[in-house]
Design a protein around this motif. Structure first.
Motif, short mmCIF file in Angstrom:
data_model
loop_
_atom_site.label_atom_id
_atom_site.label_comp_id
_atom_site.label_asym_id
_atom_site.label_seq_id
_atom_site.Cartn_x
_atom_site.Cartn_y
_atom_site.Cartn_z
N ASN A 31 5.51 4.66 -1.67
CA ASN A 31 6.69 4.18 -2.39
C ASN A 31 6.82 2.66 -2.29
OD1 ASN A 31 7.00 6.89 -2.77
ND2 ASN A 31 9.08 7.03 -2.00
N GLY A 76 7.08 2.89 -8.31
CA GLY A 76 7.39 1.77 -7.42
C GLY A 76 7.69 0.50 -8.17
N GLN A 106 13.99 2.80 3.78
CA GLN A 106 13.01 3.51 2.97
C GLN A 106 12.94 2.88 1.57
OE1 GLN A 106 14.70 7.43 2.79
NE2 GLN A 106 13.98 8.03 4.82
N ASP A 107 11.87 3.15 0.85
CA ASP A 107 11.76 2.96 -0.61
C ASP A 107 12.19 1.57 -1.08
OD1 ASP A 107 11.00 5.61 -0.48
OD2 ASP A 107 12.93 6.37 -1.15
N ASN A 110 14.26 2.97 -10.98
CA ASN A 110 13.49 2.38 -9.89
C ASN A 110 13.34 0.87 -10.03
OD1 ASN A 110 12.48 5.31 -10.19
ND2 ASN A 110 11.78 4.73 -8.14
N ARG A 123 6.94 1.38 2.12
CA ARG A 123 7.58 2.30 3.06
C ARG A 123 6.53 2.78 4.05
NH1 ARG A 123 11.20 7.65 1.45
NH2 ARG A 123 11.08 8.75 3.47
#
Length: 314
Positions: free
Chosen positions: A44, A280, A93-94, A210, A60
């Motif tokens: 990610n 991503g 995260q992410d 995203n 991540r």
């Protein structure tokens, strides 16, 4: 330029069929190899971005059997991506990034113990900003329980913000939108009140933005994901894209831009995550193509060259 005419809600299966019938060519698929992470997975990821004269990827980083992760920053060395010396490590995260008024804005998902359910976790989106990666400082936390908040600087300097409420308002997760004068005007109340982009997700399915790209004509190209469960309870995540007009708040139908089978085989974090492609970032080329950077099966990162999904809207 293709007009922004929203037609009808399409399920993941209908979008898959449409993709199979209309997909363009894909090429140059590659696994992205990360070093100096002590056997942990990196997935990610963001697309590479320029910072102090170097291309940098934020990723991540976590153990295969854990959800507790760090965002780390990597630079390329001899075809592999190694940890950037001296870069901050963010307990998130992410990762995602954008630029607003020339400033780097980077964020990710913060997890923390659920205040009411013993042993459970909750999450929110945390934001940092600075002139460079090294100078990033926290400046805003989104509403509890909301991932996928994505700001984009619009043509007039104001900030468009894509949201993703869940629960009574958003079900498993739907995309909302609001506009604020500046990053300093962001509030949890405004984000929670943002109206939904109605008619994007079928009941029981979900998705989010995203990455948002300001196009040359003032429209916004949105890179996102749509997801569903199958009858066995396995998850399926597909990268998608659509265009959005911040003046009229009209938007196009979403379309899938890749599927797991287009990427190279590899491991998955769990069996139910094999068919997961998490968008991503997208690097647009000047030849009608773009490079999609994606997390694959919650275990690794890959990149692939696809047809630029936003060309038709410019």
């Amino acid at each position: 330029m293709t007009s922004l005419i929203k037609t009808e809600v399409k399920t993941c299966q209908e979008l898959l069929l449409q993709y199979a019938n209309t997909q363009g060519s894909t090429s140059d698929v590659q696994k992205i190899v990360f070093t100096e992470v002590e056997g942990k997975d990196v997935y990610n990821i963001t697309a590479p971005f320029l910072d102090e004269g170097e291309l940098v990827i934020a990723g991540r980083v976590e153990a295969r059997d854990s959800e507790h992760s760090d965002i780390m920053f990597f630079i390329q060395r001899g075809g592999r991506w190694g940890v950037r010396e001296g870069a901050p490590i963010l307990h998130l995260q992410d990762p995602f990034y954008t630029r607003v008024a020339g400033e780097l804005v980077l964020g990710g998902v913060e997890i923390y113990p659920h205040p009411e359910q013993r042993g459970a976790l909750k999450w929110r989106t945390s934001f940092y900003r600075g002139a460079t990666v090294a100078s990033l400082k926290p400046f805003f936390k989104g509403p509890d329980g909301m991932k996928d908040i994505r700001p984009v600087e619009l043509a007039d300097g104001s900030i468009g913000v894509f949201t993703r409420p869940q629960g009574d308002k958003g079900g498993r997760g739907k995309i909302g939108y609001l506009r604020v004068a500046s990053l300093d005007a962001l509030t949890c109340e405004a984000i929670e009140a943002a109206p939904l982009l109605e008619g994007q997700f079928a009941d029981g399915e979900w998705g989010g933005a995203n990455e948002a790209h300001l196009l040359g004509n003032g429209l916004v190209g949105v890179l996102g994901h749509i997801a569903c469960f199958d009858a066995q309870g396995d998850r399926h995540y597909y990268p998608m894209a659509f265009a959005f007009d911040p003046e009229t708040e009209r938007f196009s139908d979403m379309a899938l831009i890749a599927v797991r089978a287009a990427f190279l085989p590899g491991p998955s974090k769990r069996p139910d995550l094999e068919d997961v492609v998490f968008s991503g970032g997208l690097v647009r080329n000047n030849d009608g193509t773009a490079v999609l950077y994606a997390g694959i099966s919650d275990a690794e990162a890959q990149r692939i060259v696809i047809a630029d999904p936003f060309d038709q809207y410019e």
